[in-house]
Enzyme design. Sequence first.
Site, PDB file in Angstrom:
ATOM      1  N   ASN A  23       0.872  -1.182   0.000  1.00 47.31           N
ATOM      2  CA  ASN A  23       0.000   0.000   0.000  1.00 47.31           C
ATOM      3  C   ASN A  23       0.903   1.224   0.000  1.00 47.31           C
ATOM      4  O   ASN A  23       1.458   1.580   1.029  1.00 47.31           O
ATOM      5  CB  ASN A  23      -0.889  -0.044   1.263  1.00 47.31           C
ATOM      6  CG  ASN A  23      -1.678   1.231   1.453  1.00 47.31           C
ATOM      7  OD1 ASN A  23      -1.780   2.057   0.538  1.00 47.31           O
ATOM      8  ND2 ASN A  23      -2.246   1.401   2.650  1.00 47.31           N
ATOM      9  N   TRP A  24       1.021   1.829  -1.173  1.00 43.44           N
ATOM     10  CA  TRP A  24       1.984   2.934  -1.319  1.00 43.44           C
ATOM     11  C   TRP A  24       1.432   4.253  -0.796  1.00 43.44           C
ATOM     12  O   TRP A  24       2.117   5.269  -0.816  1.00 43.44           O
ATOM     13  CB  TRP A  24       2.421   3.049  -2.784  1.00 43.44           C
ATOM     14  CG  TRP A  24       3.156   1.816  -3.269  1.00 43.44           C
ATOM     15  CD1 TRP A  24       3.633   0.797  -2.489  1.00 43.44           C
ATOM     16  CD2 TRP A  24       3.488   1.467  -4.622  1.00 43.44           C
ATOM     17  NE1 TRP A  24       4.240  -0.145  -3.281  1.00 43.44           N
ATOM     18  CE2 TRP A  24       4.170   0.233  -4.591  1.00 43.44           C
ATOM     19  CE3 TRP A  24       3.275   2.093  -5.861  1.00 43.44           C
ATOM     20  CZ2 TRP A  24       4.637  -0.392  -5.745  1.00 43.44           C
ATOM     21  CZ3 TRP A  24       3.736   1.465  -7.014  1.00 43.44           C
ATOM     22  CH2 TRP A  24       4.413   0.241  -6.950  1.00 43.44           C
ATOM     23  N   LYS A  25       0.164   4.243  -0.405  1.00 38.40           N
ATOM     24  CA  LYS A  25      -0.502   5.431   0.175  1.00 38.40           C
ATOM     25  C   LYS A  25      -0.282   6.647  -0.731  1.00 38.40           C
ATOM     26  O   LYS A  25      -0.199   6.508  -1.954  1.00 38.40           O
ATOM     27  CB  LYS A  25      -0.001   5.665   1.609  1.00 38.40           C
ATOM     28  CG  LYS A  25      -0.095   4.401   2.463  1.00 38.40           C
ATOM     29  CD  LYS A  25       0.105   4.642   3.947  1.00 38.40           C
ATOM     30  CE  LYS A  25      -0.013   3.320   4.687  1.00 38.40           C
ATOM     31  NZ  LYS A  25       0.052   3.453   6.148  1.00 38.40           N
ATOM     32  N   HIS A  69      -9.550   1.485   4.975  1.00 37.48           N
ATOM     33  CA  HIS A  69      -8.261   1.619   5.675  1.00 37.48           C
ATOM     34  C   HIS A  69      -8.447   2.557   6.875  1.00 37.48           C
ATOM     35  O   HIS A  69      -9.204   3.524   6.788  1.00 37.48           O
ATOM     36  CB  HIS A  69      -7.200   2.171   4.717  1.00 37.48           C
ATOM     37  CG  HIS A  69      -5.829   2.101   5.288  1.00 37.48           C
ATOM     38  ND1 HIS A  69      -5.378   3.014   6.224  1.00 37.48           N
ATOM     39  CD2 HIS A  69      -4.830   1.210   5.124  1.00 37.48           C
ATOM     40  CE1 HIS A  69      -4.151   2.683   6.583  1.00 37.48           C
ATOM     41  NE2 HIS A  69      -3.785   1.593   5.933  1.00 37.48           N
ATOM     42  N   GLU A  77      -6.733   4.857   8.024  1.00 39.47           N
ATOM     43  CA  GLU A  77      -6.440   6.279   7.769  1.00 39.47           C
ATOM     44  C   GLU A  77      -7.646   6.955   7.138  1.00 39.47           C
ATOM     45  O   GLU A  77      -7.887   8.144   7.370  1.00 39.47           O
ATOM     46  CB  GLU A  77      -5.197   6.393   6.868  1.00 39.47           C
ATOM     47  CG  GLU A  77      -3.927   6.052   7.639  1.00 39.47           C
ATOM     48  CD  GLU A  77      -2.783   5.536   6.777  1.00 39.47           C
ATOM     49  OE1 GLU A  77      -2.860   5.618   5.534  1.00 39.47           O
ATOM     50  OE2 GLU A  77      -1.806   5.026   7.369  1.00 39.47           O
ATOM     51  N   GLU A  88      -5.495  -4.907  10.826  1.00 39.85           N
ATOM     52  CA  GLU A  88      -4.478  -3.878  10.986  1.00 39.85           C
ATOM     53  C   GLU A  88      -4.763  -3.082  12.256  1.00 39.85           C
ATOM     54  O   GLU A  88      -5.529  -2.109  12.220  1.00 39.85           O
ATOM     55  CB  GLU A  88      -4.507  -2.909   9.796  1.00 39.85           C
ATOM     56  CG  GLU A  88      -4.161  -3.531   8.470  1.00 39.85           C
ATOM     57  CD  GLU A  88      -3.547  -2.515   7.515  1.00 39.85           C
ATOM     58  OE1 GLU A  88      -2.427  -2.747   7.056  1.00 39.85           O
ATOM     59  OE2 GLU A  88      -4.188  -1.480   7.261  1.00 39.85           O
ATOM     60  N   GLY A 128       2.327   2.312  10.889  1.00 37.23           N
ATOM     61  CA  GLY A 128       3.272   3.413  10.729  1.00 37.23           C
ATOM     62  C   GLY A 128       4.042   3.754  11.992  1.00 37.23           C
ATOM     63  O   GLY A 128       4.704   4.794  12.049  1.00 37.23           O
ATOM     64  N   SER A 153       3.229  -2.070  10.490  1.00 35.50           N
ATOM     65  CA  SER A 153       4.685  -2.089  10.709  1.00 35.50           C
ATOM     66  C   SER A 153       5.352  -3.397  10.294  1.00 35.50           C
ATOM     67  O   SER A 153       6.326  -3.831  10.911  1.00 35.50           O
ATOM     68  CB  SER A 153       5.012  -1.745  12.173  1.00 35.50           C
ATOM     69  OG  SER A 153       4.641  -0.406  12.453  1.00 35.50           O
TER      70      SER A 153
END
Length: 256
Positions: A7-9, A94, A96, A165, A171, A210
């Site tokens: 997941n390159w966000k 997600h 975020e 997650e 992160g 992580s």
Amino acid sequence: MKTVIGNWKMNVGTRESVALARGVLLALRGKKAIPETVVCPPFTALAEVRKIVARTHVALGAQDLFWEDSGAYTGEISARMLAEHGVSHVIVGHSERRALFETDEMAGKKAAAALVAGLTPVICVGETAVERKAESQAVVVKRQLVAALSPLKAKGKDRVLVAYEPVWAIGTGEPATPNDAVAMHAFIRGFIAESFPSLTKRAQVLYGGSVDGTNAYAFLREKEVDGVLVGGASVKMKEFGDVLSAACEVIEKQGV
Ligand code: PGA
């Protein structure tokens, strides 16, 4: 089968995405057994990354979608548009996004829309640090699963990936322990079998939070862990290469 998703966000533009995609192909070159590998660049890089991964073993994923097919929804992107771009997987709910933009119910609508368009949803669930402290992770994850899975009408070859997650591990450089992940994965699998029996065989459970080149093997070797969803480490080629190598090693050793 083991699955590795990057997941390159919003961390990379098109040029970097193309370079990363090339790096992923290189990292898998010559391996005897490889995991299902999915890269999720930002929307703006999908077309260019598609050119790199087309006709390879690497699949293209998106980081979000909207649940309507088309219409007056300025700024949104539908599952059909993603499918048109060669996308096969899409991250849904997600943490975020849940923190800023969306509810449990919205994640359900998105997951359902993904399946209708033939995409595999990667549904993210997980508790916050406060919720873990209160030992309410099972309640939280159950609530998120009910909202995300209830609207699904899976048929044919449809699959559903659930990524556990924990928000406190994303992160932060502080992953859950493999034991924590195994316990939650077993819980998630049990809950799906009990409440959504038609999804039992279609659902795989991934761990995210992580994951990096040094700890990926410890997660992936667990039978309960069908794969990993990798954020920060997936935009560092050496790290992500190590995650992919760990997956290859597990597959070779365990024949899974
Ligand atoms: P992280 O992110 O690997 O940087 O913790 C995982 C994710 O957000 O999916």
